[in-house]
Design a protein around this motif. Structure first.
Motif, mmCIF file in Angstrom:
data_model
loop_
_atom_site.group_PDB
_atom_site.id
_atom_site.type_symbol
_atom_site.label_atom_id
_atom_site.label_comp_id
_atom_site.label_asym_id
_atom_site.label_seq_id
_atom_site.Cartn_x
_atom_site.Cartn_y
_atom_site.Cartn_z
ATOM 1 N N GLU A 97 -4.485 -0.184 -9.010
ATOM 2 C CA GLU A 97 -4.962 -1.559 -8.985
ATOM 3 C C GLU A 97 -4.312 -2.313 -7.832
ATOM 4 O O GLU A 97 -3.410 -1.776 -7.185
ATOM 5 N N PRO A 98 -4.724 -3.548 -7.572
ATOM 6 C CA PRO A 98 -4.159 -4.283 -6.436
ATOM 7 C C PRO A 98 -2.621 -4.352 -6.424
ATOM 8 O O PRO A 98 -2.014 -4.210 -5.372
ATOM 9 N N LYS A 99 -1.985 -4.544 -7.574
ATOM 10 C CA LYS A 99 -0.519 -4.622 -7.593
ATOM 11 C C LYS A 99 0.090 -3.756 -8.691
ATOM 12 O O LYS A 99 1.141 -4.087 -9.235
ATOM 13 N N ALA A 100 -0.572 -2.655 -9.007
ATOM 14 C CA ALA A 100 -0.048 -1.778 -10.067
ATOM 15 C C ALA A 100 -0.683 -0.393 -9.970
ATOM 16 O O ALA A 100 -1.748 -0.222 -9.389
ATOM 17 N N VAL A 121 1.431 3.677 -19.306
ATOM 18 C CA VAL A 121 2.435 2.808 -18.687
ATOM 19 C C VAL A 121 1.868 2.238 -17.400
ATOM 20 O O VAL A 121 1.373 2.975 -16.550
ATOM 21 N N ARG A 122 1.942 0.926 -17.261
ATOM 22 C CA ARG A 122 1.528 0.247 -16.032
ATOM 23 C C ARG A 122 2.793 -0.017 -15.201
ATOM 24 O O ARG A 122 3.722 -0.657 -15.673
ATOM 25 N N MET A 123 2.816 0.495 -13.965
ATOM 26 C CA MET A 123 3.914 0.240 -13.039
ATOM 27 C C MET A 123 3.507 -0.952 -12.177
ATOM 28 O O MET A 123 2.733 -0.817 -11.226
ATOM 29 N N VAL A 124 4.007 -2.132 -12.528
ATOM 30 C CA VAL A 124 3.640 -3.372 -11.859
ATOM 31 C C VAL A 124 4.579 -3.584 -10.680
ATOM 32 O O VAL A 124 5.801 -3.598 -10.832
ATOM 33 N N ILE A 125 3.996 -3.755 -9.494
ATOM 34 C CA ILE A 125 4.775 -3.990 -8.283
ATOM 35 C C ILE A 125 4.925 -5.496 -8.142
ATOM 36 O O ILE A 125 3.951 -6.219 -7.947
ATOM 37 N N ASP A 126 6.158 -5.960 -8.271
ATOM 38 C CA ASP A 126 6.448 -7.393 -8.262
ATOM 39 C C ASP A 126 7.536 -7.654 -7.227
ATOM 40 O O ASP A 126 8.720 -7.481 -7.507
ATOM 41 N N GLN A 137 0.832 -1.210 0.000
ATOM 42 C CA GLN A 137 0.000 0.000 0.000
ATOM 43 C C GLN A 137 0.865 1.258 0.000
ATOM 44 O O GLN A 137 0.585 2.212 -0.714
ATOM 45 N N GLU A 138 1.911 1.279 0.787
ATOM 46 C CA GLU A 138 2.806 2.434 0.857
ATOM 47 C C GLU A 138 3.543 2.627 -0.470
ATOM 48 O O GLU A 138 3.771 3.755 -0.912
ATOM 49 N N THR A 139 3.901 1.523 -1.096
ATOM 50 C CA THR A 139 4.568 1.586 -2.395
ATOM 51 C C THR A 139 3.631 2.188 -3.434
ATOM 52 O O THR A 139 4.023 3.062 -4.209
ATOM 53 N N LYS A 140 2.364 1.743 -3.452
ATOM 54 C CA LYS A 140 1.388 2.310 -4.392
ATOM 55 C C LYS A 140 1.187 3.797 -4.117
ATOM 56 O O LYS A 140 1.102 4.596 -5.045
ATOM 57 N N PHE A 141 1.130 4.162 -2.842
ATOM 58 C CA PHE A 141 0.978 5.571 -2.488
ATOM 59 C C PHE A 141 2.159 6.387 -3.011
ATOM 60 O O PHE A 141 1.988 7.453 -3.603
ATOM 61 N N ALA A 142 3.375 5.878 -2.806
ATOM 62 C CA ALA A 142 4.581 6.597 -3.250
ATOM 63 C C ALA A 142 4.610 6.729 -4.773
ATOM 64 O O ALA A 142 4.979 7.777 -5.304
ATOM 65 N N ILE A 143 4.222 5.662 -5.474
ATOM 66 C CA ILE A 143 4.206 5.710 -6.944
ATOM 67 C C ILE A 143 3.207 6.771 -7.407
ATOM 68 O O ILE A 143 3.526 7.618 -8.247
ATOM 69 N N ALA A 144 1.999 6.732 -6.863
ATOM 70 C CA ALA A 144 0.965 7.692 -7.262
ATOM 71 C C ALA A 144 1.365 9.109 -6.846
ATOM 72 O O ALA A 144 1.131 10.071 -7.581
ATOM 73 N N ARG A 145 2.007 9.244 -5.713
ATOM 74 C CA ARG A 145 2.441 10.547 -5.192
ATOM 75 C C ARG A 145 3.487 11.189 -6.105
ATOM 76 O O ARG A 145 3.629 12.404 -6.122
ATOM 77 N N SER A 146 4.168 10.417 -6.897
ATOM 78 C CA SER A 146 5.227 10.956 -7.751
ATOM 79 C C SER A 146 4.692 11.957 -8.777
ATOM 80 O O SER A 146 5.419 12.838 -9.201
ATOM 81 N N GLU A 154 -1.847 2.290 6.771
ATOM 82 C CA GLU A 154 -2.714 1.571 5.831
ATOM 83 C C GLU A 154 -3.991 2.358 5.534
ATOM 84 O O GLU A 154 -4.358 2.546 4.382
ATOM 85 N N LYS A 155 -4.661 2.866 6.552
ATOM 86 C CA LYS A 155 -5.901 3.617 6.346
ATOM 87 C C LYS A 155 -5.634 4.927 5.622
ATOM 88 O O LYS A 155 -6.361 5.306 4.707
ATOM 89 N N ILE A 156 -4.587 5.620 6.034
ATOM 90 C CA ILE A 156 -4.271 6.906 5.414
ATOM 91 C C ILE A 156 -3.884 6.713 3.952
ATOM 92 O O ILE A 156 -4.292 7.482 3.084
ATOM 93 N N THR A 157 -3.092 5.677 3.679
ATOM 94 C CA THR A 157 -2.676 5.421 2.301
ATOM 95 C C THR A 157 -3.882 5.118 1.421
ATOM 96 O O THR A 157 -4.019 5.671 0.326
ATOM 97 N N ASP A 158 -4.778 4.261 1.897
ATOM 98 C CA ASP A 158 -5.987 3.963 1.130
ATOM 99 C C ASP A 158 -6.810 5.221 0.891
ATOM 100 O O ASP A 158 -7.277 5.474 -0.223
ATOM 101 N N ALA A 159 -6.984 6.025 1.936
ATOM 102 C CA ALA A 159 -7.779 7.246 1.800
ATOM 103 C C ALA A 159 -7.111 8.243 0.856
ATOM 104 O O ALA A 159 -7.782 8.878 0.032
#
Length: 192
Positions: free
Chosen positions: A111-114, A128-133, A57-66, A80-85
């Motif tokens: 998305e769940p992992k991207a 571009v899809r940033m896939v978290i693997d 969740q934090e990784t997705k937040f950081a990617i989107a925050r970029s 977790e709650k703050i990142t989702d919100a």
């Protein structure tokens, strides 16, 4: 006979001039192709390492925050709650506003992992899809318009745009990681 000879020399001269012009045009055409738009391998897009202290969740937040940076509020306690919100709230109106700008990255979906990004610039479009693997983020070029994309190649400018996004994502990952680490140190320091 002299008139006939003059006409022949004029014809030879005209033929020579036409050959010269044709050869010059071909040279300019070939130079235009050589110096003009070039494609590059899609494999030239770099993978990004995720700091070990970040959750998915934090990784997705950081990617989107970029591309849509938000300052972290003081006293974040439940990541977790703050990142989702933040992910849910940050992309409503901002997505619409950024989508209208040319030359701007914007989040298309989380998305769940991207995280899926779009980029528009003067009529060109790139998705571009940033896939978290695991511990890596793998950029996958999904779609483009006007960038001569094939199965294995795309216009070199598209890769340059993705490389600039990659730098922003690395910076954002580092900022979120260091913020999380400082919050953990603050908690352990106040617990003593």
């Amino acid at each position: 006979m002299e008139v006939c000879g003059s006409i022949q020399s004029i014809l030879h001269l005209a033929l020579f001039a036409m050959k010269t012009i044709l050869c010059s045009c071909l040279v300019f055409l070939l130079l235009g192709f050589a110096a003009g738009c070039r494609t590059t391998s899609i494999e030239n897009v770099k993978r990004i390492m995720v700091p070990q202290n970040l959750t998915l969740q934090e990784t997705k937040f950081a990617i989107a925050r970029s591309v849509a940076p938000e300052t972290a509020p003081d006293g974040w306690k439940n990541w977790e709650k703050i990142t989702d919100a933040a992910i849910g709230a940050a992309f409503g109106a901002r997505y619409e506003r950024q989508h209208q700008y040319n030359g701007a990255w914007y989040v298309e979906s989380v998305e769940p992992k991207a995280v899926v990004f779009g980029f528009t610039n003067r009529g060109y479009y790139l998705r571009v899809r940033m896939v978290i693997d695991g511990g890596q983020i793998a950029p996958v070029i999904e779609d483009s318009n006007g960038l001569r994309q094939t199965e294995n190649s795309i216009h070199k400018t598209a890769v340059e745009w993705i490389n600039r996004l990659e730098i922003r994502i690395r910076s954002s990952l580092g900022a979120v990681s260091s913020y999380k680490a400082s919050m953990a140190e603050e908690r352990t320091g106040s617990a003593k």
